[in-house]
Design an enzyme around this catalytic site. Structure first.
Site, PDB file in Angstrom:
ATOM      1  N   PHE A 155      23.646  39.427  -6.784  1.00 47.28           N
ATOM      2  CA  PHE A 155      24.522  40.075  -5.806  1.00 47.28           C
ATOM      3  C   PHE A 155      25.097  39.094  -4.800  1.00 47.28           C
ATOM      4  O   PHE A 155      26.132  39.353  -4.205  1.00 47.28           O
ATOM      5  CB  PHE A 155      23.748  41.187  -5.063  1.00 47.28           C
ATOM      6  N   CYS A 287      21.113  31.061  -2.161  1.00 51.16           N
ATOM      7  CA  CYS A 287      20.022  30.345  -2.821  1.00 51.16           C
ATOM      8  C   CYS A 287      19.895  28.934  -2.279  1.00 51.16           C
ATOM      9  O   CYS A 287      18.887  28.273  -2.478  1.00 51.16           O
ATOM     10  CB  CYS A 287      20.262  30.293  -4.321  1.00 51.16           C
ATOM     11  N   GLU A 388      10.099  33.727  -0.967  1.00 49.48           N
ATOM     12  CA  GLU A 388      11.539  33.596  -0.724  1.00 49.48           C
ATOM     13  C   GLU A 388      11.963  34.851   0.047  1.00 49.48           C
ATOM     14  O   GLU A 388      12.011  35.945  -0.529  1.00 49.48           O
ATOM     15  CB  GLU A 388      12.325  33.502  -2.038  1.00 49.48           C
TER      16      GLU A 388
HETATM   17  P1  NAD Z   1      17.926  39.696  -9.172  1.00 44.17           P
HETATM   18  O1  NAD Z   1      17.033  38.814  -9.952  1.00 44.17           O
HETATM   19  O2  NAD Z   1      17.367  40.945  -8.602  1.00 44.17           O
HETATM   20  O3  NAD Z   1      19.180  40.165 -10.082  1.00 44.17           O
HETATM   21  C1  NAD Z   1      19.938  39.239 -10.798  1.00 44.17           C
HETATM   22  C2  NAD Z   1      20.545  39.927 -12.016  1.00 44.17           C
HETATM   23  O4  NAD Z   1      19.483  40.390 -12.860  1.00 44.17           O
HETATM   24  C3  NAD Z   1      21.385  41.157 -11.658  1.00 44.17           C
HETATM   25  O5  NAD Z   1      22.508  41.192 -12.498  1.00 44.17           O
HETATM   26  C4  NAD Z   1      20.436  42.319 -11.927  1.00 44.17           C
HETATM   27  O6  NAD Z   1      21.113  43.503 -12.309  1.00 44.17           O
HETATM   28  C5  NAD Z   1      19.577  41.807 -13.055  1.00 44.17           C
HETATM   29  N1  NAD Z   1      18.208  42.353 -13.017  1.00 44.17           N
HETATM   30  C6  NAD Z   1      17.519  42.767 -11.924  1.00 44.17           C
HETATM   31  N2  NAD Z   1      16.299  43.200 -12.287  1.00 44.17           N
HETATM   32  C7  NAD Z   1      16.216  43.055 -13.624  1.00 44.17           C
HETATM   33  C8  NAD Z   1      15.182  43.328 -14.580  1.00 44.17           C
HETATM   34  N3  NAD Z   1      13.995  43.838 -14.226  1.00 44.17           N
HETATM   35  N4  NAD Z   1      15.424  43.039 -15.873  1.00 44.17           N
HETATM   36  C9  NAD Z   1      16.609  42.514 -16.256  1.00 44.17           C
HETATM   37  N5  NAD Z   1      17.610  42.248 -15.386  1.00 44.17           N
HETATM   38  C10 NAD Z   1      17.422  42.513 -14.100  1.00 44.17           C
HETATM   39  O7  NAD Z   1      18.594  38.787  -8.031  1.00 44.17           O
HETATM   40  P2  NAD Z   1      19.528  39.259  -6.842  1.00 44.17           P
HETATM   41  O8  NAD Z   1      18.692  39.977  -5.834  1.00 44.17           O
HETATM   42  O9  NAD Z   1      20.738  39.913  -7.348  1.00 44.17           O
HETATM   43  O10 NAD Z   1      19.979  37.823  -6.269  1.00 44.17           O
HETATM   44  C11 NAD Z   1      19.199  37.094  -5.348  1.00 44.17           C
HETATM   45  C12 NAD Z   1      18.333  36.081  -6.052  1.00 44.17           C
HETATM   46  O11 NAD Z   1      19.140  35.195  -6.826  1.00 44.17           O
HETATM   47  C13 NAD Z   1      17.583  35.184  -5.083  1.00 44.17           C
HETATM   48  O12 NAD Z   1      16.288  34.979  -5.584  1.00 44.17           O
HETATM   49  C14 NAD Z   1      18.383  33.896  -5.094  1.00 44.17           C
HETATM   50  O13 NAD Z   1      17.657  32.733  -4.742  1.00 44.17           O
HETATM   51  C15 NAD Z   1      18.809  33.850  -6.509  1.00 44.17           C
HETATM   52  N6  NAD Z   1      19.982  32.989  -6.678  1.00 44.17           N
HETATM   53  C16 NAD Z   1      19.789  31.782  -7.250  1.00 44.17           C
HETATM   54  C17 NAD Z   1      20.847  30.915  -7.396  1.00 44.17           C
HETATM   55  C18 NAD Z   1      20.658  29.578  -8.019  1.00 44.17           C
HETATM   56  O14 NAD Z   1      21.653  28.935  -8.280  1.00 44.17           O
HETATM   57  N7  NAD Z   1      19.454  29.115  -8.275  1.00 44.17           N
HETATM   58  C19 NAD Z   1      22.122  31.302  -6.967  1.00 44.17           C
HETATM   59  C20 NAD Z   1      22.290  32.557  -6.408  1.00 44.17           C
HETATM   60  C21 NAD Z   1      21.197  33.403  -6.268  1.00 44.17           C
END
Ligand code: NAD
Length: 504
Positions: A155, A287, A388
């Site tokens: 998101f 992130c 985090e």
């Molecule tokens: P999230 O892991 O909740 O969701 C990411 C994606 O996975 C979304 O499309 C979501 O619909 C899907 N998803 C969620 N739960 C799932 C499940 N149980 N099974 C399969 N798919 C699932 O992450 P978020 O809250 O959307 O984003 C924030 C996180 O992303 C933070 O931890 C942040 O550090 C990380 N992030 C990392 C980077 C990087 O480059 N390392 C960049 C941006 C964000």
């Protein structure tokens, strides 16, 4: 959640147009500054994913063989359209994510960088050629697309993260199915429509909205060649394990806990500015946000004062107005982040600034508000330190030396970004070599590499070998084929010889 007549419903985008799909499940999408549901988004089923993959596979038959010139024409047109209309995209982004407009515009600009990088694809995919590796034998390597590729995004960067991947995937001849975050999904459809306007053939770029069901369907689909995932570490690990078990190429970028190490010789005003910018920009939902400042004795007290002063001037409010920082993404996330302030107090830390009582500028009282918060003397066994938090809570940890700070950074599970602040070039150089983190800043708090380098952390911040965009992105979205060719003069034909081929 069931559909009602008042709020619109966001469809998938398949084969060049909006598609309702066959799932009746939806999820509410909020304006976080108002705390109101503004639309519902469809949550795709396995069969919706199958429809999108079939459209991408059909489009691949032509796009995978299309000329470089045709792909470049689309990429350049897309770049021009996006640049001209980036303000429109930033406004959509702010209305669903909450980040302030200038920050949303910055996100779009970093995505545009990757589009511009992809405009140079002819140069980046030339391959290599060796003449006469043996008598009359040439070897050449070519880079070919993978086929249908899947992208699953978080998101917090609904525009930039998909743009880390799809411009390179498309420019190298792949076709795409994107599964964006269900929390701020509209940006994906807007980008899909813009790609169509730029001349991208139907089916080359598809969007399926959804949650775990759609993600699992992508991970299991036999016609999906690769997965590019960005999100939290537990889901990144899951996606990596499930995707590779299904035989796919997977890059899965996970969470972070980024530390800024402040040596006593650093310019404390520069440090305080950097800590506030990197700690509270985008309400800490980055992130690459700095969430821990490691203050090497004796600078802690002076630094805390300078950070507190600057925090007092920050305006939290509706991102469409004059605010420096917007709301958090959902009420649940806001409450979870705020809960760490209680944990901090219980664990013996000092809550220097508590953002829970913030009065927002603009927006509505029901918005998902939490003001910038500062916690000092955080213990390294507290979950405030180990988790985090992903919100506007900045921790200060006091350390006695460079070595103690380094040990903390290297001892953590994450290795996304880090920064050192110092005027000592030797110390900075040593840090660069000693630190076990994928992206390092020297007097730069958020060291996000430009598009022609690659982005990615180490350890639990990245599963797989391939980083995002840059040269690593080009490698990820292509596979190399090595050709050994001999065009024989019949007079030199060697006849039957069962020996292993040797060069001569
Ligand atoms: P999230 O892991 O909740 O969701 C990411 C994606 O996975 C979304 O499309 C979501 O619909 C899907 N998803 C969620 N739960 C799932 C499940 N149980 N099974 C399969 N798919 C699932 O992450 P978020 O809250 O959307 O984003 C924030 C996180 O992303 C933070 O931890 C942040 O550090 C990380 N992030 C990392 C980077 C990087 O480059 N390392 C960049 C941006 C964000």
């Amino acid at each position: 959640m069931t559909l009602d007549a008042q709020t619109p419903t966001l469809d998938h985008w398949i084969a060049g147009s909006p598609a309702a799909g066959d799932s009746s499940r939806t999820s509410p999408v909020y304006d976080p500054a108002l705390g109101e549901v503004t639309k519902h988004v469809r949550l795709g089923s396995a069969s919706d994913v199958d429809t999108a993959v079939a459209a991408a596979r059909a489009a691949y038959a032509e796009w995978g063989r299309s000329s470089i010139a045709k792909r470049q024409t689309v990429m350049f047109a897309f770049r021009e359209l996006l640049n001209a209309r980036k303000g429109e995209l930033a406004a959509i982004l702010t209305s669903e994510h909450g980040k302030v407009l200038s920050d949303a515009a910055g996100e779009v600009a970093r995505g545009l960088e990757v589009v511009e990088f992809a405009c140079a694809m002819p140069q980046l995919t030339k391959g290599s050629h060796s003449l006469n590796v043996s008598t009359d034998v040439d070897v050449y390597s070519v880079k070919e697309p993978l086929g249908v590729v899947g992208i699953i995004s978080p998101f917090n960067f609904p525009a930039m993260v998909p743009m880390w991947f799809f411009p390179i995937a498309i420019a190298t001849g792949n076709t795409v199915v994107l599964k964006p975050s269900e929390k701020d999904p509209s940006v994906a459809n807007w980008l899909a429509a813009l790609l169509a306007e730029a001349g991208l053939p139907d089916g080359v770029f598809n969007v399926v909205h959804g949650d775990k069901e759609a993600v699992d369907a992508l991970l299991e689909h036999p016609d999906v060649a690769s997965i590019s995932f960005v999100g939290s570490t537990p889901i990144a690990r899951y996606v990596y394990e499930k995707g590779t078990a299904a035989g796919k190429r997977v890059q899965a970028l996970g969470g972070a806990k980024n530390h800024m190490l402040v040596l006593p010789d650093a310019d404390l005003d520069l440090v305080a500015d950097a800590a506030v910018n990197a700690g509270f920009g985008s309400a800490g939902e980055r992130c690459m946000a700095i969430s821990v400042v490691l203050a090497v004795d004796p600078v802690g007290d002076a630094l805390v004062e300078k950070v507190r002063d600057r925090m007092g001037k920050l305006v939290t409010g509706d991102g469409r107005g004059d605010a420096d920082m917007g709301p958090l993404i959902t009420r649940e996330h806001r409450d979870k982040v705020a809960g760490y302030l209680d944990v901090a107090a219980d664990d013996g830390a000092t809550v220097v600034v508590d953002g829970r009582g913030v009065t927002p500028s603009g927006g509505a009282p029901d918005g998902f508000w939490l003001g910038p918060s500062l916690v000092d003397h955080v213990g390294t066994t507290s979950t405030v330190y180990t988790d985090e938090i992903f919100g506007p809570v900045l921790s200060i940890v006091r350390v006695a030396s460079y070595a103690e700070g380094l040990e903390l950074i290297n001892g953590g599970q994450y290795g996304n970004g880090t920064a050192i602040f110092t005027n000592d070039g030797g110390a900075a150089r040593r840090f660069q070599a000693d630190v076990e983190v994928g992206m390092v800043g020297i007097n730069v708090p958020i060291p996000v590499p430009v598009a022609y380098h690659s982005f990615g952390g180490w350890k639990s911040s990245l599963f797989g070998d391939a980083k995002a965009y840059g040269p690593s992105g080009v490698d990820f979205f292509t596979r190399e084929k090595a050709v050994t060719a001999r065009w024989l003069d019949p007079a030199t034909h060697g006849g039957v010889d069962l020996g292993f081929p040797q060069n001569s």
